[in-house]
Design a protein around this motif. Structure first.
Motif, PDB file in Angstrom:
ATOM      1  N   GLU A   1       0.851  -1.261   0.168  1.00 28.26           N
ATOM      2  CA  GLU A   1      -0.026  -0.067   0.000  1.00 28.26           C
ATOM      3  C   GLU A   1       0.701   1.122   0.056  1.00 28.26           C
ATOM      4  OE1 GLU A   1      -2.568   2.427  -0.471  1.00 28.26           O
ATOM      5  OE2 GLU A   1      -3.820   0.870   0.487  1.00 28.26           O
ATOM      6  N   ASP A   2       0.709   2.004  -0.936  1.00 26.18           N
ATOM      7  CA  ASP A   2       1.642   3.432  -1.032  1.00 26.18           C
ATOM      8  C   ASP A   2       1.062   4.287  -0.034  1.00 26.18           C
ATOM      9  OD1 ASP A   2      -0.636   3.060  -3.202  1.00 26.18           O
ATOM     10  OD2 ASP A   2       0.196   5.146  -3.865  1.00 26.18           O
TER      11      ASP A   2
ATOM     12  N   ASP B   1      -2.864  -3.272  -2.530  1.00 24.83           N
ATOM     13  CA  ASP B   1      -3.329  -2.208  -3.093  1.00 24.83           C
ATOM     14  C   ASP B   1      -3.176  -2.210  -4.772  1.00 24.83           C
ATOM     15  OD1 ASP B   1      -4.618   0.379  -3.550  1.00 24.83           O
ATOM     16  OD2 ASP B   1      -2.578   1.260  -3.238  1.00 24.83           O
TER      17      ASP B   1
ATOM     18  N   GLY C   1      -3.781   0.328  -6.816  1.00 24.58           N
ATOM     19  CA  GLY C   1      -3.146   1.768  -7.465  1.00 24.58           C
ATOM     20  C   GLY C   1      -1.976   2.073  -6.810  1.00 24.58           C
TER      21      GLY C   1
ATOM     22  N   LYS D   1     -12.275  -0.361  -0.469  1.00 27.79           N
ATOM     23  CA  LYS D   1     -11.975   1.017   0.496  1.00 27.79           C
ATOM     24  C   LYS D   1     -12.953   1.801   0.333  1.00 27.79           C
ATOM     25  CE  LYS D   1      -6.942   1.970  -0.395  1.00 27.79           C
ATOM     26  NZ  LYS D   1      -6.015   2.630  -1.309  1.00 27.79           N
TER      27      LYS D   1
HETATM   28 CA    CA Z   1      -2.785   3.667  -3.806  1.00 27.52          CA
END
Ligand code: CA
Length: 233
Positions: free
Chosen positions: A10-11, A54, A56, A103
């Motif tokens: 997860e960024d 995640d 993205g 999310k």
């Molecule tokens: Ca993301």
């Protein structure tokens, strides 16, 4: 299985921290990655039990991360995706993800998905392989060599198509199968009318399989995405 190791990819730092805190509090071991290439590296070097991914990510697309990991491993991958992106979830599931979390999600949801996945892992390890001759789930039993299915000891009168569909779902118990995956597996193609036929076959299969077809116990619907065979106690 003692203390599974979870890889969190997860960024978004606040989301990542929330996930890590949750895992820590519940005694899971964890690894974190803020990008796709780091995730692939950690997945291959540490062989985690479960991956939360995640979709993205800043460097590598989440779908490509799934494809790369699937090149060498069947480790469960639970993707994390925004609510509006059904197409993303479908693509991720078809690329080999096992489940998805939408999310924004709650800590309870995260833990519930994890428990189901870890439980499925230990059952897989116990039963040795997915190629067993007999499948048992709650009151449902499938005898693959005799091509029959039973509910509470009574043989189910299934059409060949219903039986095929039941076996397909059973062989991936716990995993969400997309409409495309199912229709491709059954008919070798995926046209709109195949998805419509699939819906009909699910209805007739449920009538035979479920004691209350309106609130199914075995086959779960994921609207706009697909179906999942659930592990029944
Ligand atoms: Ca993301």
């Amino acid at each position: 299985m003692n203390k599974p190791t979870i890889l969190v990819v997860e960024d978004d730092a606040p989301v990542r921290n929330l996930m890590v805190t949750t895992l820590k509090t519940h005694d899971y071991r964890y690894l974190t990655a803020a990008g796709g290439s780091e995730a692939i590296l950690l997945a291959s070097s540490h062989n985690p039990d479960v991956v939360f991914l995640d979709l993205g990510l800043p460097d590598v697309d989440g779908i490509d991360v799934i494809r790369q990991i699937r090149g060498w491993s069947n480790m469960p991958i639970i993707v994390i995706s925004a609510r509006s992106d059904d197409a993303d979830k479908i693509e991720a599931l078809d690329a080999g993800a096992d489940d998805y979390l939408t999310k924004p999600f709650s800590v309870e949801e995260l833990l519930a998905r994890l428990r189901v996945t870890v439980r499925r892992l230990s059952l897989m390890n116990l039963s040795g392989s997915a190629d067993a001759a007999v499948y048992v789930n709650g009151k449902l039993k499938i005898d693959y060599s005799a091509s029959c299915a039973f509910l509470d000891g009574e043989e189910l009168k299934l059409t060949p198509m219903e039986y095929k569909l039941l076996c397909l779902l059973a062989r991936s118990t716990g995993k969400v199968l997309t409409h495309t995956f199912i229709t491709q597996s059954i008919w070798g193609r995926s046209w709109d009318r195949d998805t419509a036929s699939l819906r009909v076959f699910i209805v007739t299969l449920r009538k035979k399989l479920e004691s209350a077809p309106g609130s199914p116990q075995y086959i779960q619907t994921h609207i706009g995405i697909g179906y999942r065979m659930v592990r029944v106690e």
